[in-house]
Design a protein around this motif. Structure first.
Motif, PDB file in Angstrom:
ATOM      1  N   VAL A 107       0.740  -1.165   0.027  1.00 37.30           N
ATOM      2  CA  VAL A 107       0.123   0.026  -0.052  1.00 37.30           C
ATOM      3  C   VAL A 107       0.933   1.110   0.032  1.00 37.30           C
ATOM      4  CG1 VAL A 107      -1.799   1.271   1.477  1.00 37.30           C
ATOM      5  CG2 VAL A 107      -2.405  -1.141   1.197  1.00 37.30           C
ATOM      6  N   GLU A 108       1.823   1.231   1.022  1.00 36.83           N
ATOM      7  CA  GLU A 108       2.774   2.308   0.798  1.00 36.83           C
ATOM      8  C   GLU A 108       3.573   2.725  -0.453  1.00 36.83           C
ATOM      9  OE1 GLU A 108       5.567   1.447   3.965  1.00 36.83           O
ATOM     10  OE2 GLU A 108       4.106   1.626   5.486  1.00 36.83           O
ATOM     11  N   GLY A 109       3.884   1.602  -0.957  1.00 35.93           N
ATOM     12  CA  GLY A 109       4.413   1.628  -2.586  1.00 35.93           C
ATOM     13  C   GLY A 109       3.509   2.203  -3.698  1.00 35.93           C
ATOM     14  N   ALA A 110       2.087   1.616  -3.585  1.00 35.78           N
ATOM     15  CA  ALA A 110       1.135   2.499  -4.326  1.00 35.78           C
ATOM     16  C   ALA A 110       1.100   3.825  -4.076  1.00 35.78           C
ATOM     17  CB  ALA A 110      -0.123   1.719  -4.025  1.00 35.78           C
ATOM     18  N   LEU A 147     -12.836  -3.311  -1.436  1.00 35.00           N
ATOM     19  CA  LEU A 147     -12.687  -1.946  -1.672  1.00 35.00           C
ATOM     20  C   LEU A 147     -11.673  -1.544  -2.929  1.00 35.00           C
ATOM     21  CD1 LEU A 147     -10.947  -0.855   1.693  1.00 35.00           C
ATOM     22  CD2 LEU A 147     -13.049  -0.339   0.905  1.00 35.00           C
ATOM     23  N   PRO A 148     -12.767  -1.188  -3.845  1.00 29.67           N
ATOM     24  CA  PRO A 148     -12.203  -0.998  -5.449  1.00 29.67           C
ATOM     25  C   PRO A 148     -11.016  -0.111  -5.307  1.00 29.67           C
ATOM     26  CG  PRO A 148     -14.561  -0.724  -5.353  1.00 29.67           C
ATOM     27  CD  PRO A 148     -14.105  -0.783  -3.657  1.00 29.67           C
ATOM     28  N   PRO A 149      -9.970  -0.365  -6.259  1.00 29.11           N
ATOM     29  CA  PRO A 149      -8.715   0.869  -6.109  1.00 29.11           C
ATOM     30  C   PRO A 149      -9.124   2.102  -7.000  1.00 29.11           C
ATOM     31  CG  PRO A 149      -8.576  -0.887  -7.799  1.00 29.11           C
ATOM     32  CD  PRO A 149      -9.913  -1.147  -7.012  1.00 29.11           C
ATOM     33  N   SER A 150      -9.899   3.027  -6.281  1.00 28.75           N
ATOM     34  CA  SER A 150     -10.646   4.150  -6.978  1.00 28.75           C
ATOM     35  C   SER A 150     -10.203   5.332  -6.323  1.00 28.75           C
ATOM     36  CB  SER A 150     -11.994   4.119  -6.997  1.00 28.75           C
ATOM     37  OG  SER A 150     -12.643   3.944  -5.630  1.00 28.75           O
ATOM     38  N   ARG A 151      -9.462   5.252  -4.993  1.00 26.84           N
ATOM     39  CA  ARG A 151      -9.265   6.465  -4.424  1.00 26.84           C
ATOM     40  C   ARG A 151      -8.013   6.344  -3.468  1.00 26.84           C
ATOM     41  NH1 ARG A 151     -12.819   7.349   0.696  1.00 26.84           N
ATOM     42  NH2 ARG A 151     -13.190   5.329   1.537  1.00 26.84           N
ATOM     43  N   GLN A 152      -7.205   7.220  -3.051  1.00 28.44           N
ATOM     44  CA  GLN A 152      -6.081   7.085  -2.205  1.00 28.44           C
ATOM     45  C   GLN A 152      -6.588   6.878  -0.710  1.00 28.44           C
ATOM     46  OE1 GLN A 152      -3.068  10.098  -3.092  1.00 28.44           O
ATOM     47  NE2 GLN A 152      -2.154   8.691  -4.467  1.00 28.44           N
ATOM     48  N   GLU A 153      -7.644   7.511  -0.244  1.00 25.60           N
ATOM     49  CA  GLU A 153      -8.267   7.233   0.843  1.00 25.60           C
ATOM     50  C   GLU A 153      -8.265   5.868   1.413  1.00 25.60           C
ATOM     51  OE1 GLU A 153      -8.806  11.351  -0.444  1.00 25.60           O
ATOM     52  OE2 GLU A 153      -9.263   9.491  -1.203  1.00 25.60           O
ATOM     53  N   ASN A 154      -8.161   4.818   0.390  1.00 25.56           N
ATOM     54  CA  ASN A 154      -8.475   3.530   0.900  1.00 25.56           C
ATOM     55  C   ASN A 154      -7.173   3.114   1.468  1.00 25.56           C
ATOM     56  OD1 ASN A 154     -10.728   3.135  -0.301  1.00 25.56           O
ATOM     57  ND2 ASN A 154     -10.102   2.080  -2.323  1.00 25.56           N
ATOM     58  N   ALA A 155      -5.998   3.811   1.458  1.00 26.33           N
ATOM     59  CA  ALA A 155      -4.763   3.320   2.317  1.00 26.33           C
ATOM     60  C   ALA A 155      -5.005   3.036   3.606  1.00 26.33           C
ATOM     61  CB  ALA A 155      -3.826   4.338   1.824  1.00 26.33           C
ATOM     62  N   TYR A 156      -5.583   4.261   4.430  1.00 25.82           N
ATOM     63  CA  TYR A 156      -5.854   4.113   5.894  1.00 25.82           C
ATOM     64  C   TYR A 156      -6.804   2.785   6.236  1.00 25.82           C
ATOM     65  CZ  TYR A 156      -7.193   5.297  10.648  1.00 25.82           C
ATOM     66  OH  TYR A 156      -7.401   5.395  11.974  1.00 25.82           O
ATOM     67  N   GLU A 157      -7.955   2.798   5.314  1.00 24.53           N
ATOM     68  CA  GLU A 157      -8.500   1.531   5.675  1.00 24.53           C
ATOM     69  C   GLU A 157      -7.945   0.342   5.375  1.00 24.53           C
ATOM     70  OE1 GLU A 157     -12.227  -0.375   6.892  1.00 24.53           O
ATOM     71  OE2 GLU A 157     -11.834   1.905   6.896  1.00 24.53           O
ATOM     72  N   ILE A 158      -7.277   0.287   4.648  1.00 23.80           N
ATOM     73  CA  ILE A 158      -6.438  -1.222   4.312  1.00 23.80           C
ATOM     74  C   ILE A 158      -5.492  -1.346   5.411  1.00 23.80           C
ATOM     75  CG2 ILE A 158      -4.971  -2.570   3.000  1.00 23.80           C
ATOM     76  CD1 ILE A 158      -6.326  -0.957   0.389  1.00 23.80           C
ATOM     77  N   ARG A 159      -4.754  -0.227   5.831  1.00 22.51           N
ATOM     78  CA  ARG A 159      -3.531  -0.577   6.872  1.00 22.51           C
ATOM     79  C   ARG A 159      -4.224  -0.849   8.174  1.00 22.51           C
ATOM     80  NH1 ARG A 159      -0.572   4.249   4.067  1.00 22.51           N
ATOM     81  NH2 ARG A 159      -1.671   5.238   5.941  1.00 22.51           N
ATOM     82  N   GLU A 160      -5.018   0.028   8.435  1.00 26.73           N
ATOM     83  CA  GLU A 160      -5.441  -0.099   9.823  1.00 26.73           C
ATOM     84  C   GLU A 160      -6.504  -0.943  10.324  1.00 26.73           C
ATOM     85  OE1 GLU A 160      -3.630   1.761  12.204  1.00 26.73           O
ATOM     86  OE2 GLU A 160      -2.348   2.396  10.278  1.00 26.73           O
ATOM     87  N   HIS A 161      -7.411  -1.224   9.172  1.00 26.98           N
ATOM     88  CA  HIS A 161      -8.615  -2.077   9.641  1.00 26.98           C
ATOM     89  C   HIS A 161      -8.303  -3.452   8.858  1.00 26.98           C
ATOM     90  CE1 HIS A 161     -10.473   1.254  11.813  1.00 26.98           C
ATOM     91  NE2 HIS A 161      -9.996   1.785  10.710  1.00 26.98           N
ATOM     92  N   GLU A 162      -8.455  -3.538   7.542  1.00 24.93           N
ATOM     93  CA  GLU A 162      -8.558  -4.742   6.711  1.00 24.93           C
ATOM     94  C   GLU A 162      -7.361  -5.832   7.170  1.00 24.93           C
ATOM     95  OE1 GLU A 162     -11.054  -5.624   5.462  1.00 24.93           O
ATOM     96  OE2 GLU A 162     -12.163  -3.729   4.844  1.00 24.93           O
ATOM     97  N   LEU A 163      -6.160  -5.111   7.096  1.00 33.54           N
ATOM     98  CA  LEU A 163      -4.970  -6.068   7.518  1.00 33.54           C
ATOM     99  C   LEU A 163      -4.695  -6.198   8.814  1.00 33.54           C
ATOM    100  CD1 LEU A 163      -2.348  -4.422   5.062  1.00 33.54           C
ATOM    101  CD2 LEU A 163      -3.496  -6.518   4.833  1.00 33.54           C
ATOM    102  N   ALA A 164      -5.760  -5.635   9.875  1.00 39.12           N
ATOM    103  CA  ALA A 164      -5.386  -5.885  11.075  1.00 39.12           C
ATOM    104  C   ALA A 164      -6.463  -7.048  11.608  1.00 39.12           C
ATOM    105  CB  ALA A 164      -5.449  -4.604  11.847  1.00 39.12           C
ATOM    106  N   ARG A 165      -7.459  -7.222  10.608  1.00 34.84           N
ATOM    107  CA  ARG A 165      -8.388  -8.113  11.250  1.00 34.84           C
ATOM    108  C   ARG A 165      -7.995  -9.521  11.667  1.00 34.84           C
ATOM    109  NH1 ARG A 165     -11.266  -7.930   6.034  1.00 34.84           N
ATOM    110  NH2 ARG A 165     -11.915 -10.093   6.720  1.00 34.84           N
ATOM    111  N   ALA A 166      -8.724 -10.309  12.510  1.00 39.40           N
ATOM    112  CA  ALA A 166      -8.222 -11.742  12.819  1.00 39.40           C
ATOM    113  C   ALA A 166      -9.083 -12.811  12.282  1.00 39.40           C
ATOM    114  CB  ALA A 166      -8.143 -11.740  14.309  1.00 39.40           C
ATOM    115  N   ASP A 167     -10.077 -12.546  11.383  1.00 40.10           N
ATOM    116  CA  ASP A 167     -10.907 -13.391  10.977  1.00 40.10           C
ATOM    117  C   ASP A 167     -10.591 -14.270   9.750  1.00 40.10           C
ATOM    118  OD1 ASP A 167     -11.233 -11.164   9.580  1.00 40.10           O
ATOM    119  OD2 ASP A 167     -13.194 -11.508   8.767  1.00 40.10           O
ATOM    120  N   TYR A 168      -9.778 -15.417  10.069  1.00 41.74           N
ATOM    121  CA  TYR A 168      -9.260 -16.335   8.985  1.00 41.74           C
ATOM    122  C   TYR A 168     -10.162 -17.444   8.662  1.00 41.74           C
ATOM    123  CZ  TYR A 168      -5.061 -13.660   8.352  1.00 41.74           C
ATOM    124  OH  TYR A 168      -4.155 -12.611   8.315  1.00 41.74           O
TER     125      TYR A 168
END
Length: 257
Positions: free
Chosen positions: A63-66, A87-108
């Motif tokens: 995400v940081e590279g993007a 989350l479609p790749p349509s805005r840079q604001e997705n970065a925070y949501e991906i880093r702080e929420h999606e990647l931090a989820r524990a539901d496997y």
């Protein structure tokens, strides 16, 4: 109209000049995360790879590279096959949501064919993922994916990058544990069972794991899917793995990331 009139007058023929406005070419980058139960098998704090930490570290780096490339990051997983986290790749604001929420989820809790379903979902969403988009697939790839799955995705002309997240001791090799009782997870019951292996059985496991790991990377390269190998959750080591991938990409394709 004025330009058309001037050119028509100079050439003594009817000429029509059209001005086209092209949208800024900004890269789209999608993370597809494998959330099968085996991706969370090893708890944190034990002396082997904790895959959720590795997924989070590698995903944040992508995400940081993007963002550094002024691109748009997106995210997809099928922890719930009936309700994709998309989350479609349509805005840079997705970065925070991906880093702080999606990647931090524990539901496997994804089904075993979760990656196949995720790629199919991505194909149905191709309007949001144009030709040339980067699609990073984060998984241990311990399940078998047919070449048809990858070829179908490649036909969309995406730049697909498998990020192979595997424990270096227990998945890419096997230790010399002959005569030692080891806990193995029974996937049918969800319980651990104690198994004592002989020296020969441990050697067979090592040969099989090393062969499978080598074949996996070779198959990706045969399909022109340059893989990134992640065997640790250490950020510096993961960064080095991406640097090696980028160098190999320049040599093989003449393209940089």
């Amino acid at each position: 109209w004025k330009a058309s009139a001037r050119v028509s007058s100079a050439r003594h023929a009817d000429e029509f000049i059209v001005r086209e406005h092209f949208a800024e070419d900004r890269p789209r980058v999608v993370l597809v995360v494998d959330r099968r139960p085996s991706m969370s098998l090893y708890p944190a704090g034990l002396p082997w790879l904790h895959k959720p930490d590795a997924v989070a570290a590698a995903g944040r780096m992508i995400v940081e590279g993007a963002i550094a490339a002024d691109g748009f990051p997106g995210y997809l997983d099928l922890a719930d096959p009936h309700l994709p986290h998309w989350l479609p790749p349509s805005r840079q604001e997705n970065a925070y949501e991906i880093r702080e929420h999606e990647l931090a989820r524990a539901d496997y809790t994804s089904p075993e064919d979760g990656l196949v379903l995720a790629l199919q979902h991505l194909e149905r969403s191709r309007a949001a993922v144009p030709t040339g988009s980067f699609v990073f697939v984060l998984s241990d790839f311990q399940m078998e994916l047919s070449e048809h799955v990858w070829i179908s995705a490649l036909e969309r002309r995406w730049d697909i990058v498998p990020v192979v997240i595997q424990d270096p001791v227990w998945e890419r090799s096997f230790p010399e544990v002959g005569g030692v009782a080891l806990p193995f997870l029974d996937h049918t019951t969800g319980r651990f069972v104690s198994v004592r292996l002989t020296d020969r059985e441990a050697a067979w496991m090592r040969d099989e794991n090393e062969r499978r790991a080598t074949d996996l990377l070779a198959r990706f390269r045969m399909l022109d899917l340059g893989p990134v190998l992640v065997t640790t959750s250490d950020r510096g080591d993961i960064f080095q793995a991406f640097l090696e991938w980028a160098d190999e990409r320049i040599v093989s394709r003449g393209q940089s990331w």
